[in-house]
Every structure is written in structure tokens, then in C-alpha cells.
Design a protein around this motif. Sequence first.
Motif, PDB file in Angstrom:
ATOM      1  N   ASP A 157     -51.971  39.858  83.857  1.00 32.44           N
ATOM      2  CA  ASP A 157     -52.533  40.686  82.783  1.00 32.44           C
ATOM      3  C   ASP A 157     -53.983  40.312  82.487  1.00 32.44           C
ATOM      4  N   THR A 158     -54.260  39.011  82.467  1.00 32.20           N
ATOM      5  CA  THR A 158     -55.634  38.568  82.227  1.00 32.20           C
ATOM      6  C   THR A 158     -56.534  38.940  83.401  1.00 32.20           C
ATOM      7  N   VAL A 159     -56.011  38.816  84.620  1.00 33.59           N
ATOM      8  CA  VAL A 159     -56.778  39.214  85.804  1.00 33.59           C
ATOM      9  C   VAL A 159     -57.125  40.696  85.737  1.00 33.59           C
ATOM     10  N   GLU A 160     -56.157  41.526  85.360  1.00 34.13           N
ATOM     11  CA  GLU A 160     -56.393  42.972  85.253  1.00 34.13           C
ATOM     12  C   GLU A 160     -57.425  43.278  84.173  1.00 34.13           C
ATOM     13  N   LEU A 161     -57.331  42.559  83.041  1.00 33.84           N
ATOM     14  CA  LEU A 161     -58.293  42.786  81.956  1.00 33.84           C
ATOM     15  C   LEU A 161     -59.707  42.443  82.409  1.00 33.84           C
ATOM     16  N   MET A 162     -59.887  41.300  83.049  1.00 31.61           N
ATOM     17  CA  MET A 162     -61.220  40.891  83.498  1.00 31.61           C
ATOM     18  C   MET A 162     -61.763  41.867  84.551  1.00 31.61           C
ATOM     19  N   THR A 163     -60.889  42.337  85.422  1.00 35.23           N
ATOM     20  CA  THR A 163     -61.304  43.298  86.447  1.00 35.23           C
ATOM     21  C   THR A 163     -61.757  44.606  85.802  1.00 35.23           C
ATOM     22  N   TRP A 164     -61.020  45.055  84.800  1.00 31.75           N
ATOM     23  CA  TRP A 164     -61.394  46.300  84.106  1.00 31.75           C
ATOM     24  C   TRP A 164     -62.758  46.148  83.420  1.00 31.75           C
ATOM     25  N   ILE A 165     -62.972  45.013  82.761  1.00 35.06           N
ATOM     26  CA  ILE A 165     -64.241  44.793  82.061  1.00 35.06           C
ATOM     27  C   ILE A 165     -65.407  44.834  83.047  1.00 35.06           C
ATOM     28  N   LYS A 166     -65.263  44.162  84.168  1.00 34.62           N
ATOM     29  CA  LYS A 166     -66.343  44.107  85.156  1.00 34.62           C
ATOM     30  C   LYS A 166     -66.629  45.473  85.777  1.00 34.62           C
ATOM     31  N   ARG A 167     -65.607  46.309  85.866  1.00 38.15           N
ATOM     32  CA  ARG A 167     -65.787  47.610  86.522  1.00 38.15           C
ATOM     33  C   ARG A 167     -66.152  48.729  85.554  1.00 38.15           C
ATOM     34  N   GLN A 168     -65.618  48.679  84.332  1.00 35.83           N
ATOM     35  CA  GLN A 168     -65.724  49.831  83.435  1.00 35.83           C
ATOM     36  C   GLN A 168     -66.656  49.622  82.238  1.00 35.83           C
ATOM     37  N   ALA A 169     -66.771  48.402  81.756  1.00 36.48           N
ATOM     38  CA  ALA A 169     -67.558  48.181  80.536  1.00 36.48           C
ATOM     39  C   ALA A 169     -69.047  48.161  80.856  1.00 36.48           C
ATOM     40  N   PRO A 170     -69.876  48.717  79.971  1.00 33.85           N
ATOM     41  CA  PRO A 170     -71.334  48.658  80.164  1.00 33.85           C
ATOM     42  C   PRO A 170     -71.832  47.212  80.150  1.00 33.85           C
ATOM     43  N   VAL A 171     -72.903  46.965  80.865  1.00 33.01           N
ATOM     44  CA  VAL A 171     -73.443  45.606  80.969  1.00 33.01           C
ATOM     45  C   VAL A 171     -73.858  45.061  79.607  1.00 33.01           C
ATOM     46  N   ALA A 172     -74.337  45.935  78.731  1.00 26.37           N
ATOM     47  CA  ALA A 172     -74.810  45.500  77.410  1.00 26.37           C
ATOM     48  C   ALA A 172     -73.697  45.450  76.371  1.00 26.37           C
ATOM     49  N   ALA A 173     -72.440  45.644  76.768  1.00 25.44           N
ATOM     50  CA  ALA A 173     -71.333  45.690  75.813  1.00 25.44           C
ATOM     51  C   ALA A 173     -71.085  44.316  75.192  1.00 25.44           C
ATOM     52  N   VAL A 174     -70.604  44.346  73.941  1.00 21.26           N
ATOM     53  CA  VAL A 174     -70.245  43.127  73.214  1.00 21.26           C
ATOM     54  C   VAL A 174     -68.756  43.202  72.895  1.00 21.26           C
ATOM     55  N   PHE A 175     -68.021  42.135  73.234  1.00 22.57           N
ATOM     56  CA  PHE A 175     -66.571  42.119  73.037  1.00 22.57           C
ATOM     57  C   PHE A 175     -66.197  41.219  71.863  1.00 22.57           C
ATOM     58  N   ALA A 176     -65.156  41.652  71.139  1.00 20.60           N
ATOM     59  CA  ALA A 176     -64.631  40.878  70.012  1.00 20.60           C
ATOM     60  C   ALA A 176     -63.147  40.631  70.236  1.00 20.60           C
ATOM     61  N   GLY A 177     -62.683  39.449  69.843  1.00 20.57           N
ATOM     62  CA  GLY A 177     -61.281  39.077  69.990  1.00 20.57           C
ATOM     63  C   GLY A 177     -61.109  37.616  69.635  1.00 20.57           C
ATOM     64  N   SER A 178     -59.985  37.050  70.003  1.00 20.80           N
ATOM     65  CA  SER A 178     -59.750  35.637  69.691  1.00 20.80           C
ATOM     66  C   SER A 178     -60.767  34.775  70.440  1.00 20.80           C
ATOM     67  N   PRO A 179     -61.199  33.657  69.839  1.00 23.35           N
ATOM     68  CA  PRO A 179     -62.211  32.800  70.486  1.00 23.35           C
ATOM     69  C   PRO A 179     -61.778  32.309  71.861  1.00 23.35           C
ATOM     70  N   GLN A 180     -60.487  31.988  72.035  1.00 22.34           N
ATOM     71  CA  GLN A 180     -60.017  31.495  73.325  1.00 22.34           C
ATOM     72  C   GLN A 180     -60.213  32.547  74.421  1.00 22.34           C
ATOM     73  N   LEU A 181     -59.889  33.797  74.103  1.00 24.13           N
ATOM     74  CA  LEU A 181     -60.071  34.868  75.084  1.00 24.13           C
ATOM     75  C   LEU A 181     -61.550  35.140  75.325  1.00 24.13           C
ATOM     76  N   MET A 182     -62.373  35.004  74.291  1.00 25.46           N
ATOM     77  CA  MET A 182     -63.811  35.243  74.456  1.00 25.46           C
ATOM     78  C   MET A 182     -64.438  34.221  75.408  1.00 25.46           C
ATOM     79  N   GLY A 183     -63.922  32.981  75.384  1.00 24.48           N
ATOM     80  CA  GLY A 183     -64.413  31.979  76.326  1.00 24.48           C
ATOM     81  C   GLY A 183     -64.135  32.372  77.761  1.00 24.48           C
ATOM     82  N   VAL A 184     -62.948  32.917  78.013  1.00 19.69           N
ATOM     83  CA  VAL A 184     -62.592  33.352  79.363  1.00 19.69           C
ATOM     84  C   VAL A 184     -63.440  34.544  79.789  1.00 19.69           C
TER      85      VAL A 184
END
Length: 660
Positions: A500-527
Amino acid sequence: MMHVFYLSAYHERKFWFSNRQELEREITFQGDSAVYYSYYKDMLKAPSFERGVYELTHNNRTVSLKTINAVQQMSLYPELIASVLYQATGSNEMIEPVYFYIGIVFGLQGIYVTALFVTSWLMSGTWLAGMLTVAWFLINRVDTTRIEYSIPLRENWALPYFACQVAALTGYLKRNLNTYAERFCYLLMSASTYTFMMAWEYSHYVLFLQAVSLLLLDVFAEEQGDKVYEVYKIYIFSLFLGYLLQFENPALLVSPLLSLVGSLMLIKCLQLNGKKGTFVAKVIKVFKFYLVCTLPLTLNLIMKTFVPHKENEHVLKFLEVKFGLNVTKNFTLNWLLCQESLQAPSQDFFLRLTQSSLLPFYILVLIICLLSMTQVIFRRINGKSQKETVTLEDGRIGERPEIIYHVIHTLILGSLSMLMEGLKFIWTPYVCMLAAFGVCSPELWMTLLKWLRLRTVHPILLALILSMAVPTIIGLSLWKEFFPRLITELTELQEFYDPDTVELMTWIKRQAPVAAVFAGSPQLMGVIKLCTGWMVTSLPLYSDDDLLRRNENIYQIYSKRSAEDIYKILTSYKANYLIVEDAICNEMGTTRGCRVKDLLDVANGHVVCDEGDKLTYSKYGRFCHEVKINYSPYVNYFTRVYWNRSYFVYKVNTVISFQS
């Protein structure tokens, strides 16, 4: 070398590291470890070392709306050195960066056990004690190191240097040391103390405990006073050099270590002495005691008044709550109190140490040393002079200054470890070392036999036999019981599976804009910072008050707040995407009241603590649940753009529509 090979083989078996893709390897670094390793990657990508250092010290690409000096705040000197070594040695043509990085950390662990080996050898006079120390360290590694769970942690870089410092200090405190050996120990102690201080932001607290131990040693063994004050000079030099090279870090100037050592050096300079036995000498001793108790506190208050500082204020607040001096509903403090490493150790900890026979022998050695030290104190009170050289036949283990230091130090560390389990990773290795020294030391057995007054067997002969027979029996029993387990660990193939984490990271790299800012738990933000390089709103770091406030604000997505409140919080940090973790939203914690959502309810006034679990009225449901249902007003502020079994990603709408 054997310890390094063991760690490397175990790490490979645990994660199947060599068979993983780069993204899967990076996901094995969790929380703050991911942040540390991400900056190592950034240094390797920089066009030059100077440019890389500048970007880290003026970093505005990690946390939104915030420029941080990452080198100072996160003690990134290990990553700087690792990146230089990787490129300077030409390793980029032979080995992947991640293997080079973890190889250095594993190598330091080899130095760690070597330093413990040498320390025990120096104290006992036999290499057998060193072997037993390493055996106990490896068998109890769940309680001696966190290298298996989080490789880039600062303590994994720093504690090997502290172990070297303790080994050098042990040699330095020995009596009848020749000039060259004393000079070598002093230089090694100076280098390792400074390196330890640069590698870990909390190192000065550990050195403060050591300084207190040396102060008590000075009281018990007055002839060691000059050596003790030479060590104090090393502390002061390391603090001020560290202050300069850590970009004038104010935390070092207001540290208790500087206040204590500075006060003791000042008292030393006053040359308060009097003729022994006279009334004046007794008055001077009382005055010295008064100064030792009050001057460090006074100096610390003066430093805090004139040195602007915000660092580690939360540490003092946490200690107030931890020791029952204050009560709070603050989310951050209560969240820290709920962390396993900051709670009292469990019964399992003592059971593990007992099963490996470490705890019983440690207690035996500690009791004998303490009784011998007490005997020495009474001899001094009665006016009996100490021998310059203590022989085996004397049986006075408590007269040796290095033994007195280690006993005091391990008692202080042990007392604090009973309050906070995280400190066991500093204490337990020295339990291994002290217990191994004791059972292998003829002098300790001679001390015990002189008390028992055996006449059937010559005590020296029996002490020599016991010092070889007891560790041999312990070693054989440990080999029989634990060696098969270690081999089994190396032969069993474990699996780290987190699709699930691998899929999430893959989606972010492929779909999210380069200038995007993500919010969530600090542990996930580190990853996310490590695996994608995208900007985040918070980080899993707890030495910065502003980051702690950000963490608390972002965690509100798991509270009973309105969609509008959450939207205002996220937009204030310029967040474009919100990630809700199912594991936190539906957390079923084993510790009552320690779930994130429970702590948030307490902080927000949604739970009346005095009336058990009775809930007060709240107009809103829990945000992380309500936003999944896709109804107004939640859909007006947030649009779901991705989800899997563990994560739900929502786009923070820039244009808000209030149509139902």
C-alpha cells in the motif's frame, strides 16, 4: 568484524534487501530515519559539496513556509561525512549509496562492541571478559541497540563514539599509568567526546550524567581530582567548539553540562583549602558543598537569561509532567508520554536479562563493588591511609578509581532507565560490560573470599580458579541455549511487505504536481520526503517547537473538528493534498488513552477526564471518518483523488463550492 557481518546478514534476511527495488528499500526507513537518509541522498545529488551544504543549511524545500538549518536542527554531520566519503573514495562506481550508508553504520557498531570489549578487558585484565561482554551484548541486542529497527538513528551514529570515550576514560583513570598511555587515552577521549557531541543533539545530557559520576568519583577518590578536572576541560572545549561548528547552537550554552563543569572549574580556581582536621578545613568543606549544590543552578539561570533559546523547552515541560510535578491536556506532551521509549520498562525487559543470566550476575557484581566501596569509605573515616598500588592479595576492588566511576555511572543510568525505557539502550551495554568484568576479575572474587574468610583453600588460588571457571560455565551455557537461535535467525527468510505504501509513493511520483505540498502524519511525511522528494507540512522531529506545533495541528484531521476548521489549518500551511491513514483513524491501541484520536479529544475538550470515558457534546463527527462518506460540506473542501486499503488521498480545493 564478526558482529558487522552478522548485522549485515540479518538485515539482508529480514528485508530481502538485495532483491528489492530502490523504492521498496527506502520504505524500510521509517519516521525520522527516513528524513536523515533523505538528506544523504540530497547531498549526493548536489553539484558540489559546498552547494549541498548550503542547500541543507538554508533548506526551504522540505517543510512548507519554513526555511530550516537542517544540519543544525537534525545533527546531519554523519550524512555530510558519509556523502563525502562515498564520492571521494570512488565508491559510486562500485556500490550503491544505500549499501555504503548502512555499511558505515554497521561498521560503527563493530567499533561499538570493540570498545566495550576493550573496556571490560582493561577493568578485569583478561580478554575473556571482553568476549563475555560481546556475547551478552549480542544475545540481548533487543535491549542493547535499535540498529535492527532504525539504522540512521542519531544514537546509532553517536553511541559507538561514546563507548570509545568510556574505554579511553577507563584507561585514563587507572593508577600507575605510564606517560605515553595516559597521553594516548587523553587524546582518544578528547576526539571521541567531541565527535559524540557533534553526532547527537542529546549527547550533552548523556555527558552531564557522566560529569556527575566523575564529580562523585572526585569525592570518593580525592587523589583523582587532577584527572577529573582534565576531563572537565575536554567537556568545555568540546562544548564551545561544538557551539561554533553547530552554527552557534544556543542549546549547548544553556546545557546543564556547561553549568556544572563551569561551576566546578570555578570552585577549583578559588583554591579553597585548609589544614586537614582543623575547624577552618571543615568550614571550607561545608562551603564547597554549598557551592557545588547552588553555583551550577545559578550559572544555568544566568545563561538562560542572557542567551536567547527556544530549543528543548518541551523537554523540561515533559519532565515536569513525567515526574508528576504538573498535569496537562497538551496533545504533544501527552503523546510523548505515551511513547514506549519514554515509559517505564516492562517486565519482559527484566525477564529477558534474567534468562540470559546477565541481570543476576550484574546485581552480584554491583553489590560486591558497592560493599567494597563502603568499606573503603569507613577506612578513610577512621584515618587509615590508602595504598598507592592495590594488589590481588589485598582484595579491595572498591579502591580502584575506574571501578568507582563505572559503579556510580551505571547506577545513575540504571535509575533513569527505570523511568524511561529508551535509556536502556545506553545502560544495558554497560550492564554487559560491568557484569562480564566482575565474573572474570580475580580481584573481585578475592574481595568476596576475604569477607568469607575461607581457610580450607588458599583464597588467591580459589579466586583465580573462579575467575576462569565461572565465565567459562556462563559462556558454555549461553552457547548451548542461544547460539542455535542466532543461527536460526540468519537462516530464516523474513519478509517486509508493504504494497500500500509502495502504491501511494508511486502514485505521488506519477500524478502529483512537482510543487505540491502534502499533509498527514509526521511519520508518513518523512517517508514521502525520502521516496518522492515532495514538500510536506511537518516532519517526525521532536527537537523543534514549531515543528511540534505543526504536528499537533495536522493531527487534527483525526479529531472531532469541522471540515472548515481542518481546511483553514491545511491552507495556512499551503497544503495541496491531505493523506488520511486508516491505521490511525481506526486505531485500536493497547494502552488506554494513548491513541492519537483519544489524545486529541482530551486536548480539544471533547473528553471529561475526571468522569472516565464520558463524552461531551460535539457538533461534528471525527473528520477522518466523515470525509470518507463524500457528503457536504466535506466534498466542498476536499476531493478524493486516490485511495487503497491503507491510505486515502484528498485534494484540498482551491475554489470552494457549497452546492450540495
